[in-house]
Design a protein around this motif. Structure first.
Motif, PDB file in Angstrom:
ATOM      1  N   SER A 110      50.131  34.731 102.720  1.00  0.00           N
ATOM      2  CA  SER A 110      50.759  36.054 102.671  1.00  0.00           C
ATOM      3  C   SER A 110      52.171  35.845 101.916  1.00  0.00           C
ATOM      4  N   PRO A 111      52.644  37.225 101.095  1.00  0.00           N
ATOM      5  CA  PRO A 111      52.577  37.464  99.901  1.00  0.00           C
ATOM      6  C   PRO A 111      54.345  37.517 100.900  1.00  0.00           C
ATOM      7  N   LEU A 112      54.142  38.191 101.548  1.00  0.00           N
ATOM      8  CA  LEU A 112      55.707  38.377 102.435  1.00  0.00           C
ATOM      9  C   LEU A 112      56.797  37.505 103.205  1.00  0.00           C
ATOM     10  N   TRP A 113      55.656  36.424 104.103  1.00  0.00           N
ATOM     11  CA  TRP A 113      55.951  35.144 103.480  1.00  0.00           C
ATOM     12  C   TRP A 113      56.648  33.263 103.353  1.00  0.00           C
ATOM     13  N   MET A 114      55.861  33.846 102.140  1.00  0.00           N
ATOM     14  CA  MET A 114      55.433  33.098 101.052  1.00  0.00           C
ATOM     15  C   MET A 114      57.276  32.238 100.918  1.00  0.00           C
ATOM     16  N   ALA A 115      57.312  31.132 100.399  1.00  0.00           N
ATOM     17  CA  ALA A 115      58.398  30.258  99.903  1.00  0.00           C
ATOM     18  C   ALA A 115      58.925  30.795  98.343  1.00  0.00           C
ATOM     19  N   PRO A 116      59.932  31.102  98.321  1.00  0.00           N
ATOM     20  CA  PRO A 116      60.289  31.191  96.577  1.00  0.00           C
ATOM     21  C   PRO A 116      59.401  30.436  95.844  1.00  0.00           C
ATOM     22  N   GLU A 117      59.379  29.333  95.815  1.00  0.00           N
ATOM     23  CA  GLU A 117      58.849  28.388  94.925  1.00  0.00           C
ATOM     24  C   GLU A 117      57.387  28.649  95.019  1.00  0.00           C
ATOM     25  N   VAL A 118      56.678  28.915  95.906  1.00  0.00           N
ATOM     26  CA  VAL A 118      54.982  29.465  96.215  1.00  0.00           C
ATOM     27  C   VAL A 118      55.079  30.763  95.337  1.00  0.00           C
ATOM     28  N   VAL A 119      55.665  31.705  95.591  1.00  0.00           N
ATOM     29  CA  VAL A 119      55.839  32.994  94.249  1.00  0.00           C
ATOM     30  C   VAL A 119      56.057  32.716  92.839  1.00  0.00           C
ATOM     31  N   ARG A 120      56.983  31.510  93.002  1.00  0.00           N
ATOM     32  CA  ARG A 120      57.204  31.217  90.910  1.00  0.00           C
ATOM     33  C   ARG A 120      55.779  30.468  90.825  1.00  0.00           C
ATOM     34  N   GLY A 121      55.527  29.446  91.860  1.00  0.00           N
ATOM     35  CA  GLY A 121      54.535  29.086  91.097  1.00  0.00           C
ATOM     36  C   GLY A 121      54.442  28.101  91.313  1.00  0.00           C
ATOM     37  N   GLU A 122      55.650  27.277  91.146  1.00  0.00           N
ATOM     38  CA  GLU A 122      56.361  25.811  91.022  1.00  0.00           C
ATOM     39  C   GLU A 122      55.525  25.051  92.351  1.00  0.00           C
ATOM     40  N   CYS A 123      55.248  25.150  93.607  1.00  0.00           N
ATOM     41  CA  CYS A 123      55.253  23.925  94.713  1.00  0.00           C
ATOM     42  C   CYS A 123      54.916  24.495  95.654  1.00  0.00           C
ATOM     43  N   GLN A 124      53.964  24.164  96.663  1.00  0.00           N
ATOM     44  CA  GLN A 124      54.233  24.847  97.848  1.00  0.00           C
ATOM     45  C   GLN A 124      53.205  23.290  98.610  1.00  0.00           C
ATOM     46  N   GLY A 125      54.978  22.594  99.563  1.00  0.00           N
ATOM     47  CA  GLY A 125      54.930  21.833 100.288  1.00  0.00           C
ATOM     48  C   GLY A 125      55.178  22.015 102.105  1.00  0.00           C
ATOM     49  N   PRO A 126      55.060  20.536 102.214  1.00  0.00           N
ATOM     50  CA  PRO A 126      56.323  21.498 103.749  1.00  0.00           C
ATOM     51  C   PRO A 126      56.468  22.138 104.066  1.00  0.00           C
ATOM     52  N   GLU A 127      58.109  21.757 102.556  1.00  0.00           N
ATOM     53  CA  GLU A 127      58.637  22.681 102.903  1.00  0.00           C
ATOM     54  C   GLU A 127      58.708  24.236 102.423  1.00  0.00           C
ATOM     55  N   SER A 128      57.937  24.434 101.852  1.00  0.00           N
ATOM     56  CA  SER A 128      57.236  25.778 102.367  1.00  0.00           C
ATOM     57  C   SER A 128      56.921  26.474 103.675  1.00  0.00           C
ATOM     58  N   ASP A 129      56.639  25.831 104.310  1.00  0.00           N
ATOM     59  CA  ASP A 129      56.049  25.969 105.707  1.00  0.00           C
ATOM     60  C   ASP A 129      57.383  26.140 106.232  1.00  0.00           C
ATOM     61  N   VAL A 130      58.602  25.531 106.374  1.00  0.00           N
ATOM     62  CA  VAL A 130      59.585  25.958 107.292  1.00  0.00           C
ATOM     63  C   VAL A 130      59.458  26.844 106.588  1.00  0.00           C
ATOM     64  N   TRP A 131      59.808  27.207 105.508  1.00  0.00           N
ATOM     65  CA  TRP A 131      60.494  29.084 105.078  1.00  0.00           C
ATOM     66  C   TRP A 131      59.545  29.987 105.704  1.00  0.00           C
ATOM     67  N   SER A 132      58.237  29.951 105.873  1.00  0.00           N
ATOM     68  CA  SER A 132      57.584  30.494 106.635  1.00  0.00           C
ATOM     69  C   SER A 132      57.648  30.733 107.830  1.00  0.00           C
ATOM     70  N   LEU A 133      58.241  29.642 108.212  1.00  0.00           N
ATOM     71  CA  LEU A 133      58.244  29.913 109.175  1.00  0.00           C
ATOM     72  C   LEU A 133      59.608  30.276 110.035  1.00  0.00           C
ATOM     73  N   GLY A 134      60.400  30.237 109.339  1.00  0.00           N
ATOM     74  CA  GLY A 134      61.890  31.181 109.528  1.00  0.00           C
ATOM     75  C   GLY A 134      61.368  32.346 109.561  1.00  0.00           C
ATOM     76  N   CYS A 135      60.696  32.937 108.679  1.00  0.00           N
ATOM     77  CA  CYS A 135      60.418  34.476 108.369  1.00  0.00           C
ATOM     78  C   CYS A 135      59.210  34.882 109.488  1.00  0.00           C
ATOM     79  N   THR A 136      58.937  33.628 109.876  1.00  0.00           N
ATOM     80  CA  THR A 136      58.043  34.171 111.207  1.00  0.00           C
ATOM     81  C   THR A 136      58.779  34.219 112.416  1.00  0.00           C
ATOM     82  N   VAL A 137      59.691  33.168 112.958  1.00  0.00           N
ATOM     83  CA  VAL A 137      60.610  33.501 113.333  1.00  0.00           C
ATOM     84  C   VAL A 137      61.514  35.121 113.765  1.00  0.00           C
TER      85      VAL A 137
END
Length: 386
Positions: free
Chosen positions: A172-199
């Motif tokens: 879901s775009p509003l929870w995506m990490a910056p590197e995911v929006v840029r299409g660079e990569c999507q790894g565990p670190e991206s989930d951590v960004w989404s975790l922060g948005c979820t908090v």
């Protein structure tokens, strides 16, 4: 052979439907997520099959929804359903809890407990080489123990070994990490960004970013901005968020480190056995469910014939008590016949007594995600070769 019964629909979205269901042999209640193979688009069945594969590969965790089996069923001459059987979690989503109650405002312990559960779930799947890709409030369900919540909806999840370049963004775009929006990569670190948005979503009751289409995606992916931290969050809470919402993925804390953060270090791990006040009572027999999950919305009718209702109840009780047993094909129930059984992996002992729920659809389906990404590339990204 009739093996389970489909009850009331509790969720509907672009992927299909979620219903409460009951296992005939044991009476165990579970949730069934279904896609009509004769009427769906390929992305819907691909998402469900992906979720089945991911959940099958995971070991059981107290913070991830339990996989109970999968099968196919004919339910009419034209409907062939692919079904995923899941633990039924009756407490709703943490997003709903944030917007309809003051639970997180009134008691900081509830907030910390739920964040602890989410981080623990992510640590579990990351240790198994899986990235969820769609962490948000709607994909976290609350158990009967109001301190316990579980991660659900693995339709966008994927196995990943390294943060490889040129990925197709999932989630879901509003929870995506910056590197995911840029299409660079999507790894565990991206989930951590989404975790922060979820908090932030849990604390404020709304997404971390305002939705302004491509402009918002540009801010997430290509600016130095961070979401605003709420002032009512404690200093420890704000520090925890800062460790999650770092624009450089390599500088974000792992879930192992986050569990050691002072914001979570004092949390007593919640378990399903330590039940607080339940959100729904556990059924003692099938009849209990007739007036709850499996019943048509009779309470919405203005006029109710009380005498007819009492006679109907007596009749139902009589049938349950009679030698012929319960009438599973009565009004309000749909008998489900398994189309094949080799892949059906319902564990009767494991599911007995479970109350579970699985609600909410993925907010942005794969087809919609492709549209958003195409819009982003045409509006935000520089021309190729520049």
């Amino acid at each position: 052979m009739v093996s389970w019964v489909r009850g009331k629909c509790i969720g509907k979205g672009s992927f299909g439907t979620v219903n409460v269901a009951v296992k005939k042999g044991s009476g165990a209640v579970f949730a069934v997520k279904s896609v009509d193979k004769n009427a769906c688009v390929s992305a819907q069945i691909e998402s469900l099959e992906n979720e089945i594969r991911i959940l099958q590969s995971l070991e059981t965790s107290p913070y991830v929804v339990d996989y109970l089996g999968d099968d196919e069923s004919y339910e009419s001459p034209t409907k062939l359903y692919r079904n995923l059987h899941l633990e039924h979690l009756p407490g709703g989503t943490v997003a709903d809890l944030a917007t309809t109650t003051t639970a997180y405002v009134d008691d900081d312990r509830v907030l910390r407990s739920h964040v602890y559960c989410i981080v623990s779930a992510l640590r579990h799947i990351h240790s198994n080489g899986i990235v969820h890709c769609d962490v948000k409030g709607k994909n976290i369900l609350v158990s009967q123990n109001s301190s316990l919540c579980k991660l659900v909806d693995f339709g966008s999840a994927k196995k990943v070994l390294t943060c490889r370049a040129s990925v197709s963004p999932r989630g879901s775009p509003l929870w995506m990490a910056p590197e995911v929006v840029r299409g660079e990569c999507q790894g565990p670190e991206s989930d951590v960004w989404s975790l922060g948005c979820t908090v932030l979503e849990i604390v404020t009751g709304k997404p971390a970013w305002d939705c302004s289409g491509a402009d918002t995606l540009s801010r997430i992916g290509f600016s130095d901005e961070l979401p605003q931290f709420p002032t009512r969050l404690s200093e420890l809470g704000r520090d925890f968020l800062e460790k999650c919402l770092r624009r450089d993925p390599s500088r974000r804390w792992s879930c192992d480190r986050l569990l050691q953060h002072p914001f979570l270090a004092s949390v007593s791990p919640p378990t399903s056995s330590s039940v607080n006040t339940p959100t729904e009572s556990s059924p003692r027999c099938v009849l209990d469910w007739v007036d709850s999950e499996f019943e048509e919305e009779e309470e919405e009718e203005e006029d109710i014939d009380v005498e007819s209702f009492e006679e109907s109840a007596k009749d139902r009780i009589g049938k349950l008590a009679g030698s012929s047993g319960a009438n599973w094909d009565s009004d309000g129930w749909m008998a489900v016949r398994e189309y094949y059984s080799n892949s059906t992996r319902i564990e009767g002992e494991k599911t007995a007594g479970i109350s579970s729920a699985y609600s909410d659809s993925r907010r942005v389906g794969r087809m919609k995600e492709r549209s958003v990404w195409s819009l982003l590339r045409s509006v935000v990204l520089p021309p190729l070769g520049s």
